[in-house]
Motif scaffolding. Structure first.
Motif, PDB file in Angstrom:
ATOM      1  N   MET A 244      35.538  37.251  33.113  1.00  0.00           N
ATOM      2  CA  MET A 244      36.231  36.669  34.252  1.00  0.00           C
ATOM      3  C   MET A 244      35.503  35.431  34.773  1.00  0.00           C
ATOM      4  O   MET A 244      36.134  34.439  35.161  1.00  0.00           O
ATOM      5  N   LYS A 245      34.183  35.461  34.761  1.00  0.00           N
ATOM      6  CA  LYS A 245      33.398  34.306  35.213  1.00  0.00           C
ATOM      7  C   LYS A 245      33.619  33.105  34.294  1.00  0.00           C
ATOM      8  O   LYS A 245      33.718  31.968  34.760  1.00  0.00           O
ATOM      9  N   VAL A 246      33.708  33.372  32.986  1.00  0.00           N
ATOM     10  CA  VAL A 246      33.975  32.298  32.030  1.00  0.00           C
ATOM     11  C   VAL A 246      35.353  31.697  32.306  1.00  0.00           C
ATOM     12  O   VAL A 246      35.524  30.470  32.328  1.00  0.00           O
ATOM     13  N   ALA A 247      36.345  32.563  32.539  1.00  0.00           N
ATOM     14  CA  ALA A 247      37.707  32.089  32.820  1.00  0.00           C
ATOM     15  C   ALA A 247      37.759  31.317  34.125  1.00  0.00           C
ATOM     16  O   ALA A 247      38.438  30.282  34.229  1.00  0.00           O
ATOM     17  N   GLN A 248      37.067  31.796  35.142  1.00  0.00           N
ATOM     18  CA  GLN A 248      37.048  31.103  36.430  1.00  0.00           C
ATOM     19  C   GLN A 248      36.388  29.734  36.304  1.00  0.00           C
ATOM     20  O   GLN A 248      36.827  28.761  36.924  1.00  0.00           O
ATOM     21  N   LYS A 249      35.346  29.646  35.477  1.00  0.00           N
ATOM     22  CA  LYS A 249      34.678  28.363  35.241  1.00  0.00           C
ATOM     23  C   LYS A 249      35.624  27.373  34.566  1.00  0.00           C
ATOM     24  O   LYS A 249      35.535  26.162  34.785  1.00  0.00           O
ATOM     25  N   ALA A 250      36.555  27.923  33.772  1.00  0.00           N
ATOM     26  CA  ALA A 250      37.544  27.083  33.091  1.00  0.00           C
ATOM     27  C   ALA A 250      38.690  26.686  34.019  1.00  0.00           C
ATOM     28  O   ALA A 250      39.574  25.920  33.618  1.00  0.00           O
ATOM     29  N   GLY A 251      38.702  27.233  35.228  1.00  0.00           N
ATOM     30  CA  GLY A 251      39.758  26.913  36.179  1.00  0.00           C
ATOM     31  C   GLY A 251      41.045  27.676  35.947  1.00  0.00           C
ATOM     32  O   GLY A 251      42.115  27.258  36.423  1.00  0.00           O
ATOM     33  N   THR A 253      44.028  30.048  36.445  1.00  0.00           N
ATOM     34  CA  THR A 253      44.675  30.462  37.694  1.00  0.00           C
ATOM     35  C   THR A 253      44.783  31.967  37.817  1.00  0.00           C
ATOM     36  O   THR A 253      44.494  32.534  38.878  1.00  0.00           O
ATOM     37  N   HIS A 254      45.193  32.640  36.734  1.00  0.00           N
ATOM     38  CA  HIS A 254      45.446  34.073  36.774  1.00  0.00           C
ATOM     39  C   HIS A 254      44.351  34.822  36.009  1.00  0.00           C
ATOM     40  O   HIS A 254      44.380  34.891  34.778  1.00  0.00           O
ATOM     41  N   VAL A 255      43.384  35.356  36.750  1.00  0.00           N
ATOM     42  CA  VAL A 255      42.254  36.083  36.168  1.00  0.00           C
ATOM     43  C   VAL A 255      42.187  37.452  36.829  1.00  0.00           C
ATOM     44  O   VAL A 255      42.111  37.554  38.059  1.00  0.00           O
ATOM     45  N   PHE A 256      42.208  38.513  36.014  1.00  0.00           N
ATOM     46  CA  PHE A 256      42.281  39.868  36.562  1.00  0.00           C
ATOM     47  C   PHE A 256      41.251  40.797  35.935  1.00  0.00           C
ATOM     48  O   PHE A 256      40.938  40.684  34.748  1.00  0.00           O
ATOM     49  N   ASN A 257      40.767  41.722  36.757  1.00  0.00           N
ATOM     50  CA  ASN A 257      40.030  42.861  36.209  1.00  0.00           C
ATOM     51  C   ASN A 257      41.001  44.025  36.036  1.00  0.00           C
ATOM     52  O   ASN A 257      42.208  43.871  36.211  1.00  0.00           O
ATOM     53  N   GLY A 258      40.479  45.196  35.682  1.00  0.00           N
ATOM     54  CA  GLY A 258      41.350  46.315  35.350  1.00  0.00           C
ATOM     55  C   GLY A 258      41.821  47.154  36.522  1.00  0.00           C
ATOM     56  O   GLY A 258      42.471  48.189  36.316  1.00  0.00           O
ATOM     57  N   LEU A 259      41.537  46.730  37.767  1.00  0.00           N
ATOM     58  CA  LEU A 259      41.913  47.566  38.910  1.00  0.00           C
ATOM     59  C   LEU A 259      43.416  47.748  39.050  1.00  0.00           C
ATOM     60  O   LEU A 259      43.898  48.833  39.374  1.00  0.00           O
ATOM     61  N   GLY A 260      44.166  46.690  38.802  1.00  0.00           N
ATOM     62  CA  GLY A 260      45.625  46.799  38.900  1.00  0.00           C
ATOM     63  C   GLY A 260      46.172  47.792  37.882  1.00  0.00           C
ATOM     64  O   GLY A 260      47.078  48.576  38.184  1.00  0.00           O
ATOM     65  N   MET A 261      45.628  47.753  36.687  1.00  0.00           N
ATOM     66  CA  MET A 261      46.029  48.693  35.645  1.00  0.00           C
ATOM     67  C   MET A 261      45.632  50.120  36.019  1.00  0.00           C
ATOM     68  O   MET A 261      46.403  51.059  35.834  1.00  0.00           O
ATOM     69  N   VAL A 262      44.426  50.274  36.569  1.00  0.00           N
ATOM     70  CA  VAL A 262      43.967  51.601  37.018  1.00  0.00           C
ATOM     71  C   VAL A 262      44.917  52.160  38.067  1.00  0.00           C
ATOM     72  O   VAL A 262      45.299  53.336  38.025  1.00  0.00           O
ATOM     73  N   LEU A 263      45.305  51.318  39.009  1.00  0.00           N
ATOM     74  CA  LEU A 263      46.211  51.761  40.068  1.00  0.00           C
ATOM     75  C   LEU A 263      47.550  52.219  39.499  1.00  0.00           C
ATOM     76  O   LEU A 263      48.026  53.319  39.818  1.00  0.00           O
ATOM     77  N   GLU A 264      48.149  51.404  38.653  1.00  0.00           N
ATOM     78  CA  GLU A 264      49.490  51.718  38.169  1.00  0.00           C
ATOM     79  C   GLU A 264      49.503  52.843  37.137  1.00  0.00           C
ATOM     80  O   GLU A 264      50.430  53.658  37.127  1.00  0.00           O
ATOM     81  N   GLN A 265      48.472  52.925  36.280  1.00  0.00           N
ATOM     82  CA  GLN A 265      48.431  54.059  35.354  1.00  0.00           C
ATOM     83  C   GLN A 265      48.163  55.348  36.123  1.00  0.00           C
ATOM     84  O   GLN A 265      48.665  56.410  35.776  1.00  0.00           O
TER      85      GLN A 265
END
Length: 292
Positions: A244-251, A253-265
């Motif tokens: 995620m840090k690498v993606a954020q450094k690249a700018g 826009t949509h960067v996610f960890n697995g919390l949303g998946m944890v919630l919905e599963q």
């Protein structure tokens, strides 16, 4: 919690290793309390060699069921009585339901992944995905994405114990869905970069990024990412992974960890056990409060 537990409390478990970082006990126990349900959810450190006894415990203790996570999602299948169609197709289980001693295995990871993107108003149907990993979560994500209409999936895996599973996933997707799946080796870095560059979403479903690999990532160079690509890491501890840090450094826009998946599963599993809908927005607030 102590006010809810009595002689009628029904036990639900979580079997994985390592597992002490899991947010699932907090999520489910708060949902039970919110709805006034007499259930308790506990996490157990269970490795492959303990699976047989752990499944016996579900029957012996008349537990309502259990979640299952790494490294047990595939190894647990021989100990169960039935599989739902999606779990059978995936060859992996993350939820067990005990109906009077009959244990049925389900997979809710894939639906959780797709629903978490929907929650962010993102639609990857008809698009291309690059996915690293072919374990339990990766398999469920690939199969469900294909079933839901993703047009193309490039699956990357190392030549390790999951390579045969990756081959199986590609074969099943190509035979059973309208999605085109291809298998690639992670050792070919130029191929990896090229496939990501051509994708709408890159998802890492491996354990890279979580303990003890929290300082590692499969993508090191921010130049691999366009700003409009979706970068999704199924790891959620730490909250911001190295990927995620690498993606954020690249700018990106949509960067996610697995919390949303944890919630919905988890919401899918919750309904299988209780027959009731999880209070998702209430639990979302609890899950994401550290990110605010």
């Amino acid at each position: 919690m102590t006010e809810r537990i009595d002689g009628h409390t029904i036990l639900i478990g979580l079997m994985a290793y390592p597992i002490r970082h899991s947010m699932s006990p907090m999520m489910h126990n708060n949902a039970f309390a919110k709805l006034g349900l007499n259930y308790a959810y506990l996490a157990f450190d269970i490795t492959n060699d303990k699976l047989s006894d752990a499944v016996k415990a579900i029957r012996t203790l008349d537990m309502r069921g259990s979640n299952v996570s790494m490294p047990n999602k595939q190894k647990i299948i021989p100990y169960l009585d039935k599989l739902d169609p999606a779990a059978k197709l995936c060859g992996a289980v993350n939820t067990i339901v005990n109906d009077d001693g009959i244990l049925t295995g389900y997979t809710t990871d894939g639906t959780g992944f797709m629903k978490s993107l929907e929650d962010e108003n993102l639609d990857i149907r008809g698009k291309k995905m690059t996915l690293s990993g072919a374990g339990g979560a990766g398999t469920a994500i690939a199969v469900q994405a294909a079933l839901d209409g993703v047009a193309e999936i490039s699956i990357f895996n190392a030549k390790d114990k999951f390579w045969d599973n990756a081959e199986r996933n590609v074969d099943i997707i190509n035979k059973k869905t309208n999605c085109k799946a291809t298998l690639h080796t992670l050792e070919d870095r130029e191929d990896f970069r090229s496939e990501i560059a051509d994708s709408t979403i890159y998802c890492d479903s491996t354990g890279v990024g979580m303990k003890p690999l929290e300082d590692e990532t499969l993508v090191i160079d921010p130049g691999w990412f366009r700003k409009d690509i979706i970068v999704y890491d199924t790891v959620y501890a730490p909250r911001t992974t190295k990927l995620m840090k690498v993606a954020q450094k690249a700018g990106v826009t949509h960067v996610f960890n697995g919390l949303g998946m944890v919630l919905e599963q988890g919401a899918e599993a919750f309904k299988l056990w209780t027959g009731k809908s999880m209070p998702v927005e209430y639990i979302r607030e609890l899950l994401f409060k550290e990110d605010k």
